[in-house]
Design a protein around this motif. Structure first.
Motif, PDB file in Angstrom:
ATOM      1  N   PHE A 102       0.815  -1.212   0.000  1.00 33.99           N
ATOM      2  CA  PHE A 102       0.000   0.000   0.000  1.00 33.99           C
ATOM      3  C   PHE A 102       0.851   1.265   0.000  1.00 33.99           C
ATOM      4  CE2 PHE A 102      -3.023  -3.051   1.970  1.00 33.99           C
ATOM      5  CZ  PHE A 102      -3.979  -3.021   0.963  1.00 33.99           C
ATOM      6  N   ASP A 103       2.104   1.149   0.428  1.00 33.76           N
ATOM      7  CA  ASP A 103       2.996   2.300   0.454  1.00 33.76           C
ATOM      8  C   ASP A 103       3.680   2.546  -0.887  1.00 33.76           C
ATOM      9  OD1 ASP A 103       2.443   2.724   3.138  1.00 33.76           O
ATOM     10  OD2 ASP A 103       4.121   1.477   3.820  1.00 33.76           O
ATOM     11  N   VAL A 104       3.563   1.622  -1.826  1.00 30.05           N
ATOM     12  CA  VAL A 104       4.215   1.769  -3.123  1.00 30.05           C
ATOM     13  C   VAL A 104       3.303   2.545  -4.055  1.00 30.05           C
ATOM     14  CG1 VAL A 104       5.261   0.548  -5.069  1.00 30.05           C
ATOM     15  CG2 VAL A 104       5.450  -0.401  -2.771  1.00 30.05           C
ATOM     16  N   LYS A 105       3.807   3.710  -4.468  1.00 34.29           N
ATOM     17  CA  LYS A 105       3.023   4.575  -5.349  1.00 34.29           C
ATOM     18  C   LYS A 105       3.886   5.041  -6.508  1.00 34.29           C
ATOM     19  CE  LYS A 105       0.169   6.427  -1.611  1.00 34.29           C
ATOM     20  NZ  LYS A 105       0.557   5.554  -0.538  1.00 34.29           N
ATOM     21  N   GLN A 106       3.248   5.276  -7.637  1.00 39.38           N
ATOM     22  CA  GLN A 106       3.975   5.819  -8.780  1.00 39.38           C
ATOM     23  C   GLN A 106       4.091   7.315  -8.571  1.00 39.38           C
ATOM     24  OE1 GLN A 106       2.313   4.899 -12.608  1.00 39.38           O
ATOM     25  NE2 GLN A 106       4.035   5.811 -13.720  1.00 39.38           N
ATOM     26  N   TYR A 107       5.316   7.809  -8.591  1.00 37.85           N
ATOM     27  CA  TYR A 107       5.557   9.231  -8.385  1.00 37.85           C
ATOM     28  C   TYR A 107       5.221  10.023  -9.642  1.00 37.85           C
ATOM     29  CZ  TYR A 107       8.168   7.513  -4.373  1.00 37.85           C
ATOM     30  OH  TYR A 107       8.537   6.876  -3.220  1.00 37.85           O
ATOM     31  N   GLN A 108       4.864  11.280  -9.441  1.00 37.48           N
ATOM     32  CA  GLN A 108       4.561  12.143 -10.578  1.00 37.48           C
ATOM     33  C   GLN A 108       5.840  12.290 -11.406  1.00 37.48           C
ATOM     34  OE1 GLN A 108       2.839  15.864  -9.478  1.00 37.48           O
ATOM     35  NE2 GLN A 108       2.393  16.441 -11.571  1.00 37.48           N
ATOM     36  N   GLY A 109       5.722  12.080 -12.694  1.00 36.01           N
ATOM     37  CA  GLY A 109       6.849  12.171 -13.611  1.00 36.01           C
ATOM     38  C   GLY A 109       7.642  10.873 -13.737  1.00 36.01           C
ATOM     39  N   GLU A 110       7.307   9.866 -12.931  1.00 35.94           N
ATOM     40  CA  GLU A 110       7.992   8.583 -12.986  1.00 35.94           C
ATOM     41  C   GLU A 110       7.392   7.758 -14.124  1.00 35.94           C
ATOM     42  OE1 GLU A 110       9.399   5.357  -9.672  1.00 35.94           O
ATOM     43  OE2 GLU A 110       7.301   5.975  -9.569  1.00 35.94           O
ATOM     44  N   THR A 111       8.244   7.217 -14.991  1.00 37.33           N
ATOM     45  CA  THR A 111       7.744   6.405 -16.089  1.00 37.33           C
ATOM     46  C   THR A 111       7.230   5.079 -15.548  1.00 37.33           C
ATOM     47  OG1 THR A 111       9.829   5.267 -16.523  1.00 37.33           O
ATOM     48  CG2 THR A 111       9.490   7.401 -17.647  1.00 37.33           C
ATOM     49  N   LEU A 112       6.439   4.382 -16.370  1.00 37.80           N
ATOM     50  CA  LEU A 112       5.913   3.098 -15.959  1.00 37.80           C
ATOM     51  C   LEU A 112       7.050   2.109 -15.692  1.00 37.80           C
ATOM     52  CD1 LEU A 112       3.522   1.284 -15.382  1.00 37.80           C
ATOM     53  CD2 LEU A 112       3.400   0.749 -17.815  1.00 37.80           C
ATOM     54  N   LYS A 113       8.078   2.149 -16.525  1.00 37.43           N
ATOM     55  CA  LYS A 113       9.223   1.259 -16.335  1.00 37.43           C
ATOM     56  C   LYS A 113       9.919   1.564 -15.007  1.00 37.43           C
ATOM     57  CE  LYS A 113      13.411  -0.451 -18.397  1.00 37.43           C
ATOM     58  NZ  LYS A 113      14.271  -0.559 -19.533  1.00 37.43           N
ATOM     59  N   GLU A 114      10.107   2.842 -14.691  1.00 38.51           N
ATOM     60  CA  GLU A 114      10.731   3.223 -13.414  1.00 38.51           C
ATOM     61  C   GLU A 114       9.859   2.761 -12.244  1.00 38.51           C
ATOM     62  OE1 GLU A 114      13.070   7.308 -14.760  1.00 38.51           O
ATOM     63  OE2 GLU A 114      10.955   7.409 -14.164  1.00 38.51           O
ATOM     64  N   ILE A 116       7.711   0.229 -12.206  1.00 38.27           N
ATOM     65  CA  ILE A 116       7.765  -1.241 -12.087  1.00 38.27           C
ATOM     66  C   ILE A 116       9.076  -1.645 -11.396  1.00 38.27           C
ATOM     67  CG2 ILE A 116       7.973  -3.378 -13.398  1.00 38.27           C
ATOM     68  CD1 ILE A 116       5.894  -2.146 -15.349  1.00 38.27           C
ATOM     69  N   ASN A 117      10.176  -0.991 -11.744  1.00 39.87           N
ATOM     70  CA  ASN A 117      11.452  -1.274 -11.073  1.00 39.87           C
ATOM     71  C   ASN A 117      11.389  -0.899  -9.590  1.00 39.87           C
ATOM     72  OD1 ASN A 117      12.669  -2.259 -13.392  1.00 39.87           O
ATOM     73  ND2 ASN A 117      13.552  -0.292 -13.936  1.00 39.87           N
ATOM     74  N   HIS A 118      10.783   0.261  -9.307  1.00 43.61           N
ATOM     75  CA  HIS A 118      10.605   0.738  -7.937  1.00 43.61           C
ATOM     76  C   HIS A 118       9.707  -0.227  -7.164  1.00 43.61           C
ATOM     77  CE1 HIS A 118       9.915   3.782  -4.794  1.00 43.61           C
ATOM     78  NE2 HIS A 118       8.634   3.500  -4.888  1.00 43.61           N
ATOM     79  N   PHE A 119       8.634  -0.696  -7.798  1.00 45.81           N
ATOM     80  CA  PHE A 119       7.700  -1.631  -7.178  1.00 45.81           C
ATOM     81  C   PHE A 119       8.379  -2.961  -6.875  1.00 45.81           C
ATOM     82  CE2 PHE A 119       4.467  -4.992  -7.418  1.00 45.81           C
ATOM     83  CZ  PHE A 119       3.533  -4.513  -6.516  1.00 45.81           C
ATOM     84  N   GLY A 120       9.179  -3.426  -7.818  1.00 45.34           N
ATOM     85  CA  GLY A 120       9.897  -4.681  -7.631  1.00 45.34           C
ATOM     86  C   GLY A 120      10.888  -4.638  -6.492  1.00 45.34           C
TER      87      GLY A 120
END
Length: 121
Positions: A102-114, A116-120
């Protein structure tokens, strides 16, 4: 020396290339053992060779801990691994919990690939 006499008598051939990782006492012991086991599978070597090479990968307070073990205390790599785990259990990474997602969020300006890497990670 913490190793039994039989381990100390093992000669490592000069052409043998061992693992190139160091443990200082601050790292996760399970991660370190995993890297060591993986590299030793590639390089080969007996149980006694593993014991001698593992000692060469310790530095700082980890080497101080190893040197403090009683003479002739270590007789196998399984025993050395267990002693190592017990000594550095506090450094072990906590297991991931489902609510951490629940703490994993896509940051503004972060690409989908970034993301997914961040999520992983």
């Amino acid at each position: 020396m913490p190793f039994s006499q039989s381990i100390m008598e093992v000669v490592i051939p000069p052409t043998f290339v061992g693992p190139k990782v160091t443990f200082t006492g601050m790292e996760d012991p399970e991660a370190h053992l995993t890297v060591f086991h993986t590299q030793m599978m590639l390089f080969g070597g007996s149980d006694t060779v593993r014991c001698k090479l593992f000692m060469s990968m310790l530095a700082g307070m980890a080497m101080d801990w190893f040197i403090s073990l009683p003479d002739d205390h270590v007789t196998s790599f399984a025993q050395l691994s267990q002693l190592f785990r017990e000594q550095y259990i506090a450094n072990r990474a906590p297991p991931p919990m489902s609510y951490d997602l629940f703490d994993v969020k896509q940051y503004q300006g972060e690409t989908l690939k970034e993301f997914i890497n961040h999520f992983g990670a």
